[in-house]
Design a protein around this motif. Structure first.
Motif, PDB file in Angstrom:
ATOM      1  N   THR A 216     -11.639 -31.119  28.274  1.00  0.00           N
ATOM      2  CA  THR A 216     -10.704 -31.806  27.393  1.00  0.00           C
ATOM      3  C   THR A 216     -10.622 -31.048  26.067  1.00  0.00           C
ATOM      4  N   LYS A 217      -9.670 -31.411  25.229  1.00  0.00           N
ATOM      5  CA  LYS A 217      -9.548 -30.758  23.918  1.00  0.00           C
ATOM      6  C   LYS A 217     -10.725 -31.092  23.008  1.00  0.00           C
ATOM      7  N   TYR A 218     -11.502 -32.110  23.391  1.00  0.00           N
ATOM      8  CA  TYR A 218     -12.699 -32.464  22.631  1.00  0.00           C
ATOM      9  C   TYR A 218     -13.941 -31.743  23.157  1.00  0.00           C
ATOM     10  N   GLY A 219     -13.780 -30.969  24.239  1.00  0.00           N
ATOM     11  CA  GLY A 219     -14.896 -30.192  24.775  1.00  0.00           C
ATOM     12  C   GLY A 219     -15.665 -30.867  25.885  1.00  0.00           C
ATOM     13  N   LYS A 220     -15.195 -32.007  26.364  1.00  0.00           N
ATOM     14  CA  LYS A 220     -15.882 -32.662  27.466  1.00  0.00           C
ATOM     15  C   LYS A 220     -15.525 -31.986  28.788  1.00  0.00           C
ATOM     16  N   LEU A 221     -16.507 -31.964  29.697  1.00  0.00           N
ATOM     17  CA  LEU A 221     -16.304 -31.351  31.009  1.00  0.00           C
ATOM     18  C   LEU A 221     -15.680 -32.370  31.958  1.00  0.00           C
TER      19      LEU A 221
END
Length: 242
Positions: A216-221
């Motif tokens: 995601t754009k938040y860095g979640k996988l």
């Protein structure tokens, strides 16, 4: 680029943070050392390196000139900058193990530690890099390797450093121009085990299977689970077993 070379230091990130505190730093200031006594990796891990054999540096990036709404794009951009440099050196089977370890096949050659500086908003960032270059022995680190181990070639550390910084400038410019999707797509295309059946471990130590689909754009996988549901995981919630 302002380049500061040190024979030994506890941590290049800590040294650079002190420079920021004292107002002595400009954009793309780089602190590099031959020996780091207290190098750190993600989530408090320790980065060990033989003196003078690897590339250990921290780079200051001023973000006050443009708005970075999602800090993980900095991590993606730096991962790609290092990957691009290693590709020019013909290092084979390169990939990015989420969030920002660089692998050759299944061996880790590089780690990145990013520490953001926030003053009401994301003002700047310190990017610490540990790249295994000419070290050939890694005691009790079966998943670690180096460029020399992989190719048999002895490398010039300064040349690699200047290439990484040049590529970091290029990817930073893409972000400044708003090409966020381009950076994210390239990052995802280079993710380790993307779209392959993989085993993960959650925070409780439980194992489960799934397919990495992206971030995601938040860095979640994003992982496609067996029940066909795509679940998003934070760094502390999941570990990829390989």
């Amino acid at each position: 680029m302002q380049l500061i070379k040190l024979d030994a230091i506890d941590s290049t990130n800590s040294f650079l943070r002190e420079m920021i505190y004292n107002g002595m730093v400009t954009d793309y200031t780089v602190v590099v050392t031959k020996h780091q006594t207290n190098g750190r990796g993600q989530m408090g891990t320790v980065w060990n390196s033989e003196q003078g054999k690897n590339l250990m540096f921290s780079m200051f990036k001023d973000l006050s000139i443009h708005d970075v709404e999602f800090p993980f794009y900095i991590s993606m951009a730096m991962s790609l900058a290092i990957l691009k440099t290693l590709k020019t050196l013909n290092i084979p089977y390169l990939s990015i193990k989420w969030p920002n370890d660089i692998l050759s096949e299944d061996k880790k050659v590089c780690g990145i530690l990013i520490e953001n500086v926030i003053k009401n908003r994301l003002n700047s960032t310190i990017i610490g890099v540990g790249l295994n270059v000419n070290q050939t022995r890694f005691i009790d680190l079966p998943k670690a390797s180096s460029l020399k181990n992989i190719t048999g070639i002895h490398y010039d550390l300064d040349e690699i450093l200047h290439s990484i910084v040049a590529n970091a400038r290029m990817y930073s410019k893409l972000l400044q121009q708003g090409y966020y999707d381009k950076v994210k797509k390239e990052y995802e295309a280079n993710l380790f085990r993307i779209d392959k059946p993989s085993t993960f471990e959650n925070a409780k130590g439980e194992l489960f299977s799934g397919f990495i689909k992206g971030v995601t754009k938040y860095g979640k996988l994003m992982v496609h689970l067996e029940d066909r549901m795509v679940k998003k995981f934070d760094l502390k919630e999941i570990t990829l077993r390989y």
